[in-house]
Design a protein around this motif. Structure first.
Motif, PDB file in Angstrom:
ATOM      1  N   ASN A 237       0.818  -1.213   0.000  1.00  0.00           N
ATOM      2  CA  ASN A 237       0.000   0.000   0.000  1.00  0.00           C
ATOM      3  C   ASN A 237       0.853   1.265   0.000  1.00  0.00           C
ATOM      4  OD1 ASN A 237      -3.012  -0.333   0.120  1.00  0.00           O
ATOM      5  ND2 ASN A 237      -2.441  -1.810   1.697  1.00  0.00           N
ATOM      6  N   THR A 238       1.985   1.243   0.689  1.00  0.00           N
ATOM      7  CA  THR A 238       2.811   2.449   0.807  1.00  0.00           C
ATOM      8  C   THR A 238       3.722   2.662  -0.393  1.00  0.00           C
ATOM      9  OG1 THR A 238       4.557   1.236   1.982  1.00  0.00           O
ATOM     10  CG2 THR A 238       2.819   2.243   3.319  1.00  0.00           C
ATOM     11  N   SER A 239       3.862   1.657  -1.249  1.00  0.00           N
ATOM     12  CA  SER A 239       4.755   1.763  -2.399  1.00  0.00           C
ATOM     13  C   SER A 239       4.202   2.758  -3.417  1.00  0.00           C
ATOM     14  CB  SER A 239       4.936   0.390  -3.038  1.00  0.00           C
ATOM     15  OG  SER A 239       5.781   0.475  -4.158  1.00  0.00           O
ATOM     16  N   GLU A 259      -0.967  -3.760  -4.455  1.00  0.00           N
ATOM     17  CA  GLU A 259      -2.098  -3.546  -3.567  1.00  0.00           C
ATOM     18  C   GLU A 259      -2.149  -2.076  -3.182  1.00  0.00           C
ATOM     19  OE1 GLU A 259      -4.091  -5.354   0.521  1.00  0.00           O
ATOM     20  OE2 GLU A 259      -2.077  -5.946  -0.092  1.00  0.00           O
ATOM     21  N   GLY A 260      -3.297  -1.447  -3.361  1.00  0.00           N
ATOM     22  CA  GLY A 260      -3.493  -0.070  -2.930  1.00  0.00           C
ATOM     23  C   GLY A 260      -3.224   0.944  -4.025  1.00  0.00           C
ATOM     24  N   ARG A 261      -3.847   2.124  -3.870  1.00  0.00           N
ATOM     25  CA  ARG A 261      -3.749   3.187  -4.857  1.00  0.00           C
ATOM     26  C   ARG A 261      -2.401   3.904  -4.781  1.00  0.00           C
ATOM     27  NH1 ARG A 261      -8.659   4.889  -7.132  1.00  0.00           N
ATOM     28  NH2 ARG A 261     -10.127   3.139  -7.043  1.00  0.00           N
ATOM     29  N   GLU A 262      -2.073   4.573  -5.877  1.00  0.00           N
ATOM     30  CA  GLU A 262      -0.892   5.437  -5.925  1.00  0.00           C
ATOM     31  C   GLU A 262      -1.141   6.674  -5.068  1.00  0.00           C
ATOM     32  OE1 GLU A 262       2.791   7.197  -7.109  1.00  0.00           O
ATOM     33  OE2 GLU A 262       2.037   5.159  -6.895  1.00  0.00           O
ATOM     34  N   THR A 263      -0.133   7.052  -4.286  1.00  0.00           N
ATOM     35  CA  THR A 263      -0.283   8.197  -3.371  1.00  0.00           C
ATOM     36  C   THR A 263       0.537   9.408  -3.800  1.00  0.00           C
ATOM     37  OG1 THR A 263       1.515   7.328  -1.990  1.00  0.00           O
ATOM     38  CG2 THR A 263      -0.739   6.695  -1.401  1.00  0.00           C
ATOM     39  N   LYS A 268       0.688   3.588  -9.707  1.00  0.00           N
ATOM     40  CA  LYS A 268       1.617   2.921  -8.789  1.00  0.00           C
ATOM     41  C   LYS A 268       2.743   2.231  -9.546  1.00  0.00           C
ATOM     42  CE  LYS A 268       0.164   0.770  -5.040  1.00  0.00           C
ATOM     43  NZ  LYS A 268       0.953   1.230  -3.864  1.00  0.00           N
ATOM     44  N   LEU A 269       2.433   1.649 -10.730  1.00  0.00           N
ATOM     45  CA  LEU A 269       3.440   0.946 -11.527  1.00  0.00           C
ATOM     46  C   LEU A 269       3.283   1.319 -12.990  1.00  0.00           C
ATOM     47  CD1 LEU A 269       5.678  -1.198 -11.937  1.00  0.00           C
ATOM     48  CD2 LEU A 269       3.859  -2.922 -12.081  1.00  0.00           C
ATOM     49  N   SER A 286      -3.406  -7.353  -9.456  1.00  0.00           N
ATOM     50  CA  SER A 286      -3.531  -5.993  -8.925  1.00  0.00           C
ATOM     51  C   SER A 286      -4.854  -5.858  -8.189  1.00  0.00           C
ATOM     52  CB  SER A 286      -3.442  -4.976 -10.064  1.00  0.00           C
ATOM     53  OG  SER A 286      -3.484  -3.662  -9.560  1.00  0.00           O
ATOM     54  N   ILE A 287      -4.795  -5.404  -6.927  1.00  0.00           N
ATOM     55  CA  ILE A 287      -5.975  -5.245  -6.091  1.00  0.00           C
ATOM     56  C   ILE A 287      -6.145  -3.764  -5.749  1.00  0.00           C
ATOM     57  CG2 ILE A 287      -7.131  -5.932  -3.963  1.00  0.00           C
ATOM     58  CD1 ILE A 287      -6.652  -8.231  -5.911  1.00  0.00           C
TER      59      ILE A 287
END
Length: 342
Positions: A237-239, A259-263, A268-269, A286-287
């Protein structure tokens, strides 16, 4: 009847004695299951698998091998044992008629200053009744940088001068970036998931030798082509701000998991000219995350592409292909996309 039984047992006794007698003729042949043993690329200091060959007594009498000897015994690279007896020299090995002896060989190559793979050779001499047979041994050695239970806690760059071998879990901590330059090869042990809490930037280039490679650390056949050789790359999530360019990711269990949205940024990738191949389970899973991919190939994975829990995705020129083989039977969809969690 009694005379017949006596002749029968006498004949069997003569035959038995003949088979147990020692054959000393200089013309007595022996059979060999191979003339050479070759080991695929072996990382220095890591050790190899064990290979073997058989020495077969094709005669109808017992034969004695006077010596089985590693010619380069003083180098300490190749190691040998014969029917469980360690070398480098084993003497007076008797082989019964129609039987065989087993010779087992492995090696451990000491580290050198070489950056490219280098050839290591030796041979085994087998002597009997004045005859001699040579079995050739060969392997490619490769120096490497070993990282055991690695943790990247400050911005770090990897170059392509030597491969990296990851043993045990490998973690990129939060607010930390690992940058990997073109042509770098990363070989991952079966117990070494790559956990990305920060950022992973793998920037290869167009030439085949400049592509970045993630794969398992078993380079010997048939294991070099096995799926699930290593766990895979997991973005938490933090990535954030991760990038693969001209990168091959092969033979993982789950090759890429997000896992998790881009912050920080938009995705994210981001992937460009990436090959994900031969993962046992998911090629890309991807979740509730976000991916942008250009010229992506996901091939021969148990579940090539799985997207669940919503998210944001942009795929341009993506090829997803799967063919069943002896290791993976494709029973799942090549593509599965769902707003619900998988």
């Amino acid at each position: 009847m009694g005379r017949f039984l006596w002749l029968f047992f006498f004949s069997m006794f003569i035959i038995s004695c003949s088979k147990d007698s020692l054959l000393t003729s200089s013309d007595a042949p022996l059979g060999f299951s191979t003339d050479s043993l070759h080991f695929d690329t072996v990382f220095t200091t890591a050790g190899s698998i064990t290979k073997s060959f058989r020495i077969i007594n094709t005669n109808d009498q017992r034969i004695r091998i006077s010596s089985i000897r590693l010619a380069g015994a003083n180098t300490g690279v190749f190691r040998m044992n014969v029917n469980g007896e360690p070398g480098p020299l084993v003497e007076d090995v008797d082989i019964a008629a129609g039987d065989s002896a087993h010779v087992f060989v492995n090696l451990r190559i000491p580290a050198t200053t070489e950056t490219l793979p280098f050839l290591v050779r030796d041979s085994i001499s087998i002597q009997w009744n004045g005859q001699e047979k040579w079995i050739q041994l060969g392997a490619y050695g490769q120096n490497a940088r070993y990282i055991r239970n690695g943790i990247i806690s400050s911005n770090t760059s990897w170059d392509n001068s030597l491969p990296y071998v990851l043993i045990g879990p490998f973690t990129i901590e939060e607010n930390t970036t690992l940058s990997i330059s073109k042509g770098t090869r990363i070989y991952v042990h079966a117990d070494a998931p790559i956990l990305v809490k920060g950022s992973l930037q793998a920037e290869g280039d167009t030439a085949q030798t400049d592509r970045i490679i993630f794969t398992g650390d078993r380079l010997d056949q048939p294991y070099a082509g096995f799926p699930a050789s290593w766990p895979g790359i997991y973005f938490t999530n933090t990535s954030h701000t991760n990038r693969f360019v001209y990168t091959n990711i092969r033979n993982a269990y789950q090759a890429v998991v997000l896992e998790g949205r881009e912050t920080v940024g938009e995705y994210k990738l981001e992937m460009d000219q990436v090959i994900i191949d031969n993962a046992f389970d998911a090629g890309l899973l991807s979740i509730n995350s976000s991916v942008r991919a250009n010229n992506l190939l996901i091939s021969n994975c148990g579940k090539n592409l799985q997207i669940g829990g919503g998210g944001k995705y942009n795929f341009n020129h993506a090829t997803l292909a799967a063919y069943s083989n002896n290791l993976i039977v494709h029973k799942d969809p090549v593509v599965l996309i769902s707003n619900s969690v998988l």
